[in-house]
Scaffold this active site. Structure first.
Site, PDB file in Angstrom:
ATOM      1  CB  CYS A 102      -0.925   0.004   1.208  1.00 32.86           C
ATOM      2  SG  CYS A 102      -1.968   1.476   1.316  1.00 32.86           S
TER       3      CYS A 102
ATOM      4  CB  CYS B 148      -0.703   2.406   3.920  1.00 24.94           C
ATOM      5  SG  CYS B 148      -2.331   1.911   3.369  1.00 24.94           S
ATOM      6  CG  ASP B 149       3.195   1.162   4.506  1.00 29.13           C
ATOM      7  OD1 ASP B 149       2.654   1.588   5.547  1.00 29.13           O
ATOM      8  OD2 ASP B 149       3.088  -0.013   4.114  1.00 29.13           O
TER       9      ASP B 149
END
Length: 304
Positions: free
Chosen positions: A131, A134-135
């Protein structure tokens, strides 16, 4: 309590189904095992949803959730551990209890596909991610790699290019499968390096990702690529093992259901990416949710 409609999944299909079910005047419960929004939350920018020029995936997910809960729909964050879809009423059990319903809508979506190469599982969460939104912030000013050739990989590359010094986009074919507008955008970014006809043979590093061992599928030549992180975007796969034997699945594992979203099990519908279909987009998932909810509400109406 026996609900009229129980919905498994809180993505666009499930939340839209909940919206239509509530407006149809039936009782409804949504169970989501991780976070509402489904795969859409991994999309940095959504620009192909009708009526909305541009919105982040997270904002779209929040808007859907708030709209549904604002109507009084109950959304519970619980993961089903077992399902009995061939009984009357149907029963779905989670770690917190069991729920009964006259009809069930399976809107559980899909899961990310893995590369399956050495080092991937060992370094997951230590430089290996699935992701980018997300990261991605953890790799500010660093070198990253993305593996894939579809829209998700292209979107991830554009997103990471805003944070990383260099983004290596690795694709096993000689041309990308994503939309033309995304391909053109990627080709214009100076800090995105394209690697065609290339696969990842191994992800290397002691305690975190340090490099990738690449192989050119045309020449067989292997090279080493230094990288601080690698994002895997090689597609999605169904997650329907729990329903096998209760509803018909195709050879790939998707739930067999047509445009009416009816499955082989009476009173059970499938909506969104989880079912057999040619196009898997947010708008088609939402459309499925509406169709499934109205179909299920009609069944409930005949039972009352």
């Amino acid at each position: 309590m026996v609900y009229d409609i129980l919905i498994l999944g809180g993505g666009p299909a499930g939340l839209t189904a909940a919206l239509y079910a509530k407006r149809a005047g039936v009782s409804v419960l949504v169970l989501e095992k991780t976070i509402y929004g489904g795969q859409v939350i991994n999309t940095p920018t959504v620009e192909n949803y009708p009526g909305i020029a541009s919105i982040t995936g997270v904002d779209l997910a929040m808007a859907l959730h708030d709209q549904v809960t604002g109507l009084g729909v109950e959304v519970r964050m619980e993961e089903p551990t077992s399902c009995q879809l061939d009984t009357d009423p149907k029963v779905v059990t989670t770690s917190r209890g069991s729920y009964e319903a006259k009809t069930v809508i399976l809107a559980n979506g899909v899961k990310r596909r893995q590369l399956g190469c050495p080092g991937e599982e060992r370094l997951a969460g230590r430089g290996v991610s699935y992701c980018a939104t997300c990261d991605g912030a953890f790799f500010q000013g660093k070198v990253t790699a993305i593996v894939g050739g579809g829209n998700t990989a292209l979107e991830d590359a554009l997103f990471l290019a805003n944070h990383c010094t260099t983004v290596h986009l690795i694709h096993r074919r000689d041309a990308f499968r994503g939309s033309a507008i995304l391909v053109q955008a990627v080709e214009k970014r100076e800090n995105i390096v394209l690697h065609y006809d290339t696969v990842v043979e191994e992800i290397q590093g002691e305690n975190k990702v340090e490099s990738l061992r690449l192989k050119n599928v045309q020449t067989g030549e292997e090279t080493a690529l230094a990288a601080d992180g690698v994002f895997v975007a090689v597609g999605l796969m169904p997650d329907n093992e729990a329903f096998a034997g209760q509803v018909e699945l195709d050879k790939a594992g998707y739930i067999v259901a047509g445009e009416d979203c009816r499955t082989s099990q009476p009173g059970v519908y499938a909506a969104g990416d989880t079912r057999t279909k040619a196009v898997r987009q947010i708008v088609t998932a939402a459309a499925d949710g509406a169709v499934a909810a109205l179909g299920a509400a009609g069944v409930v109406g005949t039972v009352k």
